[in-house]
Design a protein around this motif. Structure first.
Motif, PDB file in Angstrom:
ATOM      1  N   ASP A   1       4.159  10.474   9.815  1.00 34.73           N
ATOM      2  CA  ASP A   1       3.217   9.357   9.640  1.00 34.73           C
ATOM      3  C   ASP A   1       2.502   9.002  10.936  1.00 34.73           C
ATOM      4  O   ASP A   1       1.358   8.560  10.922  1.00 34.73           O
TER       5      ASP A   1
ATOM      6  N   ARG B   1      -0.045  12.323  12.142  1.00 30.69           N
ATOM      7  CA  ARG B   1      -1.116  12.899  11.307  1.00 30.69           C
ATOM      8  C   ARG B   1      -2.482  12.569  11.918  1.00 30.69           C
ATOM      9  O   ARG B   1      -2.628  11.588  12.662  1.00 30.69           O
TER      10      ARG B   1
ATOM     11  N   GLY C   1       1.641  -2.017   5.142  1.00 30.62           N
ATOM     12  CA  GLY C   1       1.420  -0.576   5.170  1.00 30.62           C
ATOM     13  C   GLY C   1       1.622   0.015   6.549  1.00 30.62           C
ATOM     14  O   GLY C   1       2.522  -0.398   7.300  1.00 30.62           O
ATOM     15  N   ARG C   2       0.787   1.014   6.860  1.00 32.99           N
ATOM     16  CA  ARG C   2       0.881   1.691   8.158  1.00 32.99           C
ATOM     17  C   ARG C   2      -0.415   1.550   8.957  1.00 32.99           C
ATOM     18  O   ARG C   2      -0.414   1.696  10.169  1.00 32.99           O
ATOM     19  N   ASP C   3      -1.530   1.318   8.242  1.00 40.44           N
ATOM     20  CA  ASP C   3      -2.859   1.337   8.871  1.00 40.44           C
ATOM     21  C   ASP C   3      -3.684   0.123   8.451  1.00 40.44           C
ATOM     22  O   ASP C   3      -4.906   0.180   8.439  1.00 40.44           O
TER      23      ASP C   3
ATOM     24  N   ARG D   1      -6.435   9.405   1.458  1.00 35.19           N
ATOM     25  CA  ARG D   1      -6.566   8.159   2.208  1.00 35.19           C
ATOM     26  C   ARG D   1      -7.891   7.465   1.876  1.00 35.19           C
ATOM     27  O   ARG D   1      -7.936   6.263   1.683  1.00 35.19           O
TER      28      ARG D   1
ATOM     29  N   ARG E   1      10.005  11.255   8.517  1.00 32.88           N
ATOM     30  CA  ARG E   1       8.851  10.584   7.901  1.00 32.88           C
ATOM     31  C   ARG E   1       8.032   9.861   8.990  1.00 32.88           C
ATOM     32  O   ARG E   1       6.797   9.941   9.005  1.00 32.88           O
TER      33      ARG E   1
ATOM     34  N   SER F   1       4.824  11.672   2.717  1.00 38.67           N
ATOM     35  CA  SER F   1       4.115  11.786   4.001  1.00 38.67           C
ATOM     36  C   SER F   1       3.130  12.940   3.990  1.00 38.67           C
ATOM     37  O   SER F   1       2.065  12.869   4.622  1.00 38.67           O
TER      38      SER F   1
ATOM     39  N   TYR G   1       0.529   5.033  -2.159  1.00 38.05           N
ATOM     40  CA  TYR G   1       0.694   6.427  -1.707  1.00 38.05           C
ATOM     41  C   TYR G   1       1.830   7.093  -2.486  1.00 38.05           C
ATOM     42  O   TYR G   1       1.770   8.280  -2.816  1.00 38.05           O
ATOM     43  N   ARG G   2       2.859   6.323  -2.781  1.00 36.49           N
ATOM     44  CA  ARG G   2       3.968   6.869  -3.580  1.00 36.49           C
ATOM     45  C   ARG G   2       3.495   7.188  -5.003  1.00 36.49           C
ATOM     46  O   ARG G   2       3.882   8.208  -5.587  1.00 36.49           O
TER      47      ARG G   2
ATOM     48  N   THR H   1       0.834  -1.215   0.000  1.00 38.36           N
ATOM     49  CA  THR H   1       0.000   0.000   0.000  1.00 38.36           C
ATOM     50  C   THR H   1       0.865   1.261   0.000  1.00 38.36           C
ATOM     51  O   THR H   1       0.436   2.306  -0.475  1.00 38.36           O
ATOM     52  N   GLY H   2       2.097   1.164   0.497  1.00 43.02           N
ATOM     53  CA  GLY H   2       3.017   2.308   0.448  1.00 43.02           C
ATOM     54  C   GLY H   2       3.268   2.713  -1.005  1.00 43.02           C
ATOM     55  O   GLY H   2       3.368   3.905  -1.330  1.00 43.02           O
TER      56      GLY H   2
ATOM     57  N   SER I   1       0.120  11.689   1.868  1.00 42.43           N
ATOM     58  CA  SER I   1      -0.661  10.617   2.515  1.00 42.43           C
ATOM     59  C   SER I   1      -1.375  11.099   3.778  1.00 42.43           C
ATOM     60  O   SER I   1      -2.200  10.385   4.329  1.00 42.43           O
TER      61      SER I   1
HETATM   62  O1  C5P Z   1       6.061   1.747   2.846  1.00 35.29           O
HETATM   63  P1  C5P Z   1       6.635   3.006   2.229  1.00 35.29           P
HETATM   64  O2  C5P Z   1       7.810   3.529   2.967  1.00 35.29           O
HETATM   65  O3  C5P Z   1       6.889   2.846   0.765  1.00 35.29           O
HETATM   66  O4  C5P Z   1       5.462   4.073   2.378  1.00 35.29           O
HETATM   67  C1  C5P Z   1       5.609   5.383   1.892  1.00 35.29           C
HETATM   68  C2  C5P Z   1       4.718   6.328   2.666  1.00 35.29           C
HETATM   69  O5  C5P Z   1       3.351   6.074   2.347  1.00 35.29           O
HETATM   70  C3  C5P Z   1       4.777   6.268   4.198  1.00 35.29           C
HETATM   71  O6  C5P Z   1       5.850   7.030   4.714  1.00 35.29           O
HETATM   72  C4  C5P Z   1       3.422   6.852   4.586  1.00 35.29           C
HETATM   73  O7  C5P Z   1       3.458   8.260   4.549  1.00 35.29           O
HETATM   74  C5  C5P Z   1       2.520   6.379   3.452  1.00 35.29           C
HETATM   75  N1  C5P Z   1       1.708   5.208   3.795  1.00 35.29           N
HETATM   76  C6  C5P Z   1       0.547   5.404   4.497  1.00 35.29           C
HETATM   77  N2  C5P Z   1      -0.293   4.361   4.747  1.00 35.29           N
HETATM   78  C7  C5P Z   1      -0.005   3.131   4.304  1.00 35.29           C
HETATM   79  C8  C5P Z   1       1.203   2.895   3.608  1.00 35.29           C
HETATM   80  C9  C5P Z   1       2.056   3.961   3.381  1.00 35.29           C
HETATM   81  O8  C5P Z   1       0.254   6.537   4.904  1.00 35.29           O
HETATM   82  N3  C5P Z   1      -0.867   2.124   4.528  1.00 35.29           N
END
Ligand code: C5P
Length: 218
Positions: free
Chosen positions: A179, A182, A128-130, A108, A175, A99, A38-39, A34-35, A102
């Motif tokens: 992250d 937020r 991912g993060r969430d 989102r 970062r 960041s 966002y990229r 999922t990162g 996202s």
């Molecule tokens: O995993 P990666 O470092 O490639 O993720 C890039 C950015 O995408 C994270 O630093 C974060 O800001 C965002 N991200 C997010 N939620 C996710 C995955 C990534 O906000 N589920």
């Protein structure tokens, strides 16, 4: 296809991608980064001259890019409006801006909806993060990977040319702060997640730990 969903969250450099892909390969599951989505959204904003620090401008364009994510753990690709951006999304300009993009709630909402569509019936490892907290809160297996700041910076330095451990550590700290502070869906350990500190583990050990957890929980 198995209905299994494995959620893997954690900060950058915690080993999520290699571990998630390894687990997906071992279990014959799909894989979603999922990162990368966002990229890809960030790459598109930069490519179209949108000021990534203007959250209203980003929100106004959040519905526009056509983002298509591959789910093959052996060669995950990502396309935006038909162009393969798997390489460009790793560039420094995107990493520095992602960041901010996202953190925008409209971004989102759009990407979480796409992610849920892809996750669909399951049979997938999602990183991912969430993921465990927001995208797939019912996932039977949730892992939260961590590692010391030094170990994470060392790993990223080994992956990237022309950088130093100190520069990586500073960039990652910035970062991580953005992250995890937020307002919408910050990086956090989900209820029911198992924390795995990968500082002293090699990749095979991390994969084996996740596979043990899958056996116990799924
Ligand atoms: O995993 P990666 O470092 O490639 O993720 C890039 C950015 O995408 C994270 O630093 C974060 O800001 C965002 N991200 C997010 N939620 C996710 C995955 C990534 O906000 N589920």
């Amino acid at each position: 296809m198995s209905a299994l969903v494995i959620a893997v969250d954690g900060p950058s450099g915690s080993g999520k991608s290699s571990a998630s892909r390894g687990v997906a390969r071992e279990l014959g599951l799909r894989y979603l980064d999922t990162g990368a989505m966002y990229r890809a959204m960030t790459w598109w904003m930069l490519h179209h001259g949108v000021d990534v620090h203007d959250s209203e401008a980003v929100a106004a364009r959040a519905a526009d890019p056509g983002i298509v994510s591959g789910t093959d753990p052996d060669g995950p690709t990502i396309h935006v409006d038909g162009a393969d951006v798997s390489g460009p999304i790793r560039e420094q300009e995107v990493t520095a801006a992602v960041s901010a993009v996202s953190a925008v709630p409209e971004v989102r909402r759009r990407l979480v909806a796409l992610q849920r569509e892809i996750i669909g019936e399951g049979g997938i490892v999602v990183e991912g993060r969430d993921i465990g907290s927001v995208v797939a809160p019912d996932a039977p297996v949730k892992v939260y990977l961590t590692a010391s700041a030094e170990a994470r910076a060392l790993r990223r330095t080994a992956e990237l040319a022309g950088t130093t451990v100190e520069a990586q550590q500073a960039a990652m700290r910035q970062r991580d702060t953005l992250d995890s502070t937020r307002k919408t869906d910050p990086l956090s350990m989900a209820a029911g997640a198992v924390e795995l500190d990968t500082t002293a583990l090699d990749l095979d050990e991390v994969i084996a730990s996740v596979l043990r957890l899958v056996k116990e929980r799924a």
